[in-house]
Write a protein that holds these residues in place. Structure first.
Motif, mmCIF file in Angstrom:
data_model
loop_
_atom_site.group_PDB
_atom_site.id
_atom_site.type_symbol
_atom_site.label_atom_id
_atom_site.label_comp_id
_atom_site.label_asym_id
_atom_site.label_seq_id
_atom_site.Cartn_x
_atom_site.Cartn_y
_atom_site.Cartn_z
ATOM 1 N N THR A 3 0.908 -1.110 -0.070
ATOM 2 C CA THR A 3 -0.055 0.062 0.024
ATOM 3 C C THR A 3 0.857 1.322 0.008
ATOM 4 O O THR A 3 0.591 2.202 -0.747
ATOM 5 N N ALA A 4 1.848 1.250 0.714
ATOM 6 C CA ALA A 4 2.897 2.403 0.894
ATOM 7 C C ALA A 4 3.348 2.554 -0.513
ATOM 8 O O ALA A 4 3.532 3.680 -1.191
ATOM 9 N N LYS A 83 4.061 17.966 4.417
ATOM 10 C CA LYS A 83 4.377 16.563 4.914
ATOM 11 C C LYS A 83 3.511 16.179 5.843
ATOM 12 O O LYS A 83 3.385 16.849 6.805
ATOM 13 N N LEU A 84 2.851 15.232 5.549
ATOM 14 C CA LEU A 84 2.120 14.502 6.306
ATOM 15 C C LEU A 84 2.324 12.811 6.799
ATOM 16 O O LEU A 84 2.883 12.264 5.901
ATOM 17 N N ALA A 85 2.313 12.693 8.125
ATOM 18 C CA ALA A 85 2.286 11.438 8.703
ATOM 19 C C ALA A 85 1.289 11.004 9.193
ATOM 20 O O ALA A 85 0.559 11.477 10.025
ATOM 21 N N VAL A 86 0.853 9.605 8.877
ATOM 22 C CA VAL A 86 -0.522 8.983 9.367
ATOM 23 C C VAL A 86 -0.188 8.104 10.258
ATOM 24 O O VAL A 86 0.615 7.150 10.075
ATOM 25 N N ILE A 87 -0.543 8.012 11.453
ATOM 26 C CA ILE A 87 -0.520 7.164 12.322
ATOM 27 C C ILE A 87 -1.670 6.164 12.555
ATOM 28 O O ILE A 87 -2.852 6.451 12.552
ATOM 29 N N PHE A 88 -1.371 4.810 12.333
ATOM 30 C CA PHE A 88 -2.264 3.651 12.288
ATOM 31 C C PHE A 88 -1.913 2.888 13.613
ATOM 32 O O PHE A 88 -0.930 2.524 13.900
ATOM 33 N N GLY A 89 -2.938 2.737 14.270
ATOM 34 C CA GLY A 89 -2.850 2.035 15.872
ATOM 35 C C GLY A 89 -2.824 0.446 15.621
ATOM 36 O O GLY A 89 -2.835 -0.151 14.569
ATOM 37 N N ILE A 120 -6.658 -3.077 9.734
ATOM 38 C CA ILE A 120 -5.757 -2.008 9.526
ATOM 39 C C ILE A 120 -5.171 -1.889 8.114
ATOM 40 O O ILE A 120 -5.063 -0.841 7.535
ATOM 41 N N SER A 121 -5.213 -2.823 7.323
ATOM 42 C CA SER A 121 -4.688 -2.680 6.001
ATOM 43 C C SER A 121 -5.799 -2.064 5.098
ATOM 44 O O SER A 121 -5.520 -1.434 4.192
ATOM 45 N N ILE A 126 -7.885 2.869 2.315
ATOM 46 C CA ILE A 126 -9.009 4.091 2.412
ATOM 47 C C ILE A 126 -8.500 5.420 2.724
ATOM 48 O O ILE A 126 -8.597 6.517 2.063
ATOM 49 N N VAL A 127 -7.711 5.565 3.889
ATOM 50 C CA VAL A 127 -7.265 7.021 4.209
ATOM 51 C C VAL A 127 -6.122 7.436 3.406
ATOM 52 O O VAL A 127 -6.181 8.409 2.779
ATOM 53 N N LEU A 128 -5.189 6.452 2.909
ATOM 54 C CA LEU A 128 -4.254 7.099 1.784
ATOM 55 C C LEU A 128 -4.837 7.374 0.808
ATOM 56 O O LEU A 128 -4.494 8.357 -0.127
ATOM 57 N N TRP A 129 -5.901 6.583 0.003
ATOM 58 C CA TRP A 129 -6.249 7.118 -1.292
ATOM 59 C C TRP A 129 -7.057 8.455 -1.059
ATOM 60 O O TRP A 129 -6.853 9.393 -1.819
ATOM 61 N N GLU A 130 -7.854 8.706 0.214
ATOM 62 C CA GLU A 130 -8.385 10.017 0.286
ATOM 63 C C GLU A 130 -7.486 11.173 0.372
ATOM 64 O O GLU A 130 -7.773 12.097 -0.195
#
Length: 136
Positions: A3-4, A83-89, A120-121, A126-130
């Motif tokens: 995904t990354a 620059k964004l960093a997205v935290i997934f728990g 999580i995957s 979903i989040v990264l696409w948006e």
């Protein structure tokens, strides 16, 4: 990791007890993406966030909390190359409270069903696409 790679992320930070490449489970699902996506390991998520903040990242956690912003309402300043960093728990427990306190914003994926929980995957996709779709 796939995904990354799909969204051309600059990297992935792995924290806590998350396995690191070349772990067999990662190799099985990444299909070689561990070679195209840089990654770092941190014992504690708070250390990863401190590093990201030093590098000028805006930190957004994906978590259902009282003041979270629905994903479709997240505003990005694409012109400034923010620059964004997205935290997934954690898959079960979510994002730790100590980590949430260090984040600039919490976002959540609106859900209509009764469970209000995603793998999580799936959530990452979903989040990264948006976040990416507005600039592609």
């Amino acid at each position: 990791f796939r995904t990354a790679d799909a969204f051309l992320l600059s990297g992935v930070y792995l924290c806590g007890y998350t396995p690191c490449p070349p772990h067999r489970d990662i190799q099985k699902t990444a299909l070689g993406a561990t070679e195209s996506v840089s990654w770092k390991y941190f014992q504690h998520s708070t250390s990863a966030i401190a590093t990201l903040k030093e590098d000028g990242y805006r930190i957004m956690a994906v978590e259902q909390v009282e003041a979270s912003t629905p994903l479709q309402r997240v505003i990005r300043d694409e012109k400034e190359n923010e620059k964004l960093a997205v935290i997934f728990g954690n898959e079960v427990t979510g994002v730790d409270e100590r980590v949430l306190l260090l984040c600039d914003q919490c976002i959540e994926i609106p859900q209509l069903g009764s469970k209000h929980s995603l793998n999580i995957s799936v959530a990452a996709g979903i989040v990264l696409w948006e976040l990416v779709r507005r600039i592609v």
